[in-house]
Design an enzyme around this catalytic site. Structure first.
Site, PDB file in Angstrom:
ATOM      1  N   LYS A  75      48.178 -28.549  14.190  1.00 48.84           N
ATOM      2  CA  LYS A  75      47.200 -27.644  14.777  1.00 48.84           C
ATOM      3  C   LYS A  75      46.095 -27.216  13.764  1.00 48.84           C
ATOM      4  O   LYS A  75      46.690 -27.141  12.693  1.00 48.84           O
ATOM      5  CB  LYS A  75      48.019 -26.482  14.980  1.00 48.84           C
ATOM      6  CG  LYS A  75      47.588 -25.168  15.835  1.00 48.84           C
ATOM      7  CD  LYS A  75      48.325 -24.004  16.067  1.00 48.84           C
ATOM      8  CE  LYS A  75      47.729 -23.104  17.105  1.00 48.84           C
ATOM      9  NZ  LYS A  75      48.825 -22.104  17.441  1.00 48.84           N
ATOM     10  N   SER A 151      47.804 -20.593  22.082  1.00 44.68           N
ATOM     11  CA  SER A 151      46.765 -21.047  21.494  1.00 44.68           C
ATOM     12  C   SER A 151      46.819 -22.469  20.757  1.00 44.68           C
ATOM     13  O   SER A 151      46.126 -23.159  20.517  1.00 44.68           O
ATOM     14  CB  SER A 151      46.276 -20.291  20.346  1.00 44.68           C
ATOM     15  OG  SER A 151      47.451 -20.131  19.365  1.00 44.68           O
ATOM     16  N   SER A 175      52.769 -19.303  22.051  1.00 45.25           N
ATOM     17  CA  SER A 175      51.700 -20.301  21.769  1.00 45.25           C
ATOM     18  C   SER A 175      52.202 -21.823  21.614  1.00 45.25           C
ATOM     19  O   SER A 175      51.453 -22.780  21.562  1.00 45.25           O
ATOM     20  CB  SER A 175      50.908 -19.804  20.438  1.00 45.25           C
ATOM     21  OG  SER A 175      49.984 -18.882  20.973  1.00 45.25           O
TER      22      SER A 175
END
Length: 442
Positions: A75, A151, A175
């Site tokens: 990420k 996210s 997320s």
């Protein structure tokens, strides 16, 4: 690409395939993507060089790690030396860090090759969508008109699109789990505190980890439950000891028939759509047919609505602890909420004295169309009408509030071909009980 990271590592170690070949092919797939926009930065020279070294170690008969030679992504919000860490914020568009997050360091020590970074929602501030001013919008590989979740939407989309073999994301408000559900992959929020948070931060010097309780967690996303276990084994444990010093507690059972499974599939606060309910009901039928024991209902002493509200308050407390002064409150109130959170965890743990895992929806919906309206104006169309956008939080709130391990696993697909995620919540520090249950179901 259907190979899992754990199996690929075994094939590289045995010499069946070369890390360099696999890595070059993955980089080619990433470069060719024009629709998903999941992987937003790569470092091909580093990746190919690291893969060549991995192959040389195999040829020399040297000791290798559990993820030896496996190319993967991480990420964008994690610090990785030599790569951008913008958090999707134009103010940080030129930020390149010179240090690694703990998880990046440990994955590399385990033999993984971090070839690139995946997209995030701006400042990680959305659980349903992934879009920002630096890298643009990420779409769901199954249907680009739909969201991938947020996210960590880039993380799940990259896996579903075959653009990575393993991913690492973060989860405060679902997320990891929500994107995993919407894209049809696996995602684990580990027991709170098991994986160090160091390096999950906006650009700057490394921050010291606070000892103040935080509901933020970091964990793996993968195409199999076994990969979740492998990734957790090499990244878990206190920040100071080196990799491989921490051991997962063994699963309670190794046969599906031996599990006692708590089940709740619907609630008025976040009514499950008909198509999601149909898939989840079929999954429960399959579990029952295996001989496992099904126990319907919430744990005694748990009010799910009260617990979801408490979760919202605790998110505010977590934000205040990390510098958002708008979320701060009276210390006495904070302490009372924290005491209530610990009490709820104890309530769940008493439940797990007799129950092995708790199964519920990851979300009430499947992936839905991109929506650029202001956050508080968004709704999601379901079989029973319009639902509030923030209702996505209801089902993931309970494990985050209490710090329990929880994973989202693919439960099946709707008649329209969209993935449905089932959430498996396990006992405190028994992550592998939840992982093994999901693995046995696969």
């Amino acid at each position: 690409m259907t190979q899992t990271a754990t199996k690929l590592a075994a094939e590289i170690r045995s010499g069946q395939v070369s890390s360099r070949e696999v890595t070059e092919q993955l980089l080619e797939r990433i470069a060719a993507d024009t629709t998903v926009n999941a992987v937003v930065e790569t470092r091909p020279e580093y990746a190919v060089r690291a893969a060549a070294v991995a192959d040389e170690l195999v040829a020399a008969g040297r000791e290798t790690g559990p993820l030896h030679g496996v190319p993967m992504t991480i990420k964008e919000a994690f610090a990785v030396a030599g790569m951008h860490s913008t958090w999707g914020n134009r103010m940080f568009a030129d930020a390149v860090l010179d240090w690694d997050a703990t998880v990046a360091d440990r994955l590399t020590a385990a033999g993984a090759i971090i070839v690139g970074k995946t997209n995030v929602h701006a400042m990680l501030a959305d659980f349903g969508q992934t879009v920002n001013e630096v890298y643009g919008r990420t779409s769901n590989p199954i249907d680009p008109s739909l969201v991938p979740g947020g996210s960590s939407g880039g993380s799940a989309a990259a896996l579903a699109a075959g653009l990575t073999y393993l991913e690492y994301g973060s989860d405060l408000v679902g997320s990891i789990r929500l994107p995993a559900a919407y894209c049809g992959v696996y995602g684990l929020k580990p027991t709170a505190g098991v994986v160090p948070l160091r390096g999950l931060q906006p650009p700057g010097e490394p921050l010291l980890e606070l000892e103040f309780p935080s509901m933020s967690n970091v964990g793996p996303l993968a195409t199999s439950a076994a990969d979740l276990r492998t990734a957790l084994r090499v990244t878990g444990g206190p920040a100071v000891p080196s990799a491989y010093s921490w051991q997962l507690r063994p699963p309670r059972h190794r046969r599906l028939a031996d599990y006692r499974v708590g089940v709740v599939l619907d609630h008025p606060a976040a009514r499950v759509s008909a198509e999601v309910g149909e898939v989840l009901s079929g999954l429960v039928d399959r579990i029952a047919a295996s001989g496992a024991t099904i126990v319907d209902g919430w744990p005694a002493g748990v009010d799910p609505v009260e617990q979801a509200e408490a979760f919202g308050i605790q998110v505010g407390t977590t934000m205040a602890a990390f510098g958002d002064s708008t979320e701060s409150g009276d210390f006495g109130e904070v302490l009372a909420h924290e005491r209530r959170r610990v009490e709820l965890r104890a309530t769940w743990q008493r439940y797990f004295d007799d129950i092995d895992v708790f199964l519920c929806p990851t979300s009430f919906t499947t992936a839905f169309p991109h929506d650029d309206r202001p956050f508080d104006q968004r709704t999601i169309t379901t079989s029973y009408g319009e639902q509030r956008y923030d209702a996505q939080v209801f089902w993931i709130a309970h494990a985050t509030l209490t710090g329990l391990p929880a994973l989202s696993m693919p439960a099946g697909v709707t008649r329209a071909g969209l993935p449905v995620g089932a959430q498996v919540i396990g006992p405190w520090h028994e992550d592998d009980t939840a992982i093994t249950f999901a693995e046995l179901l696969d």
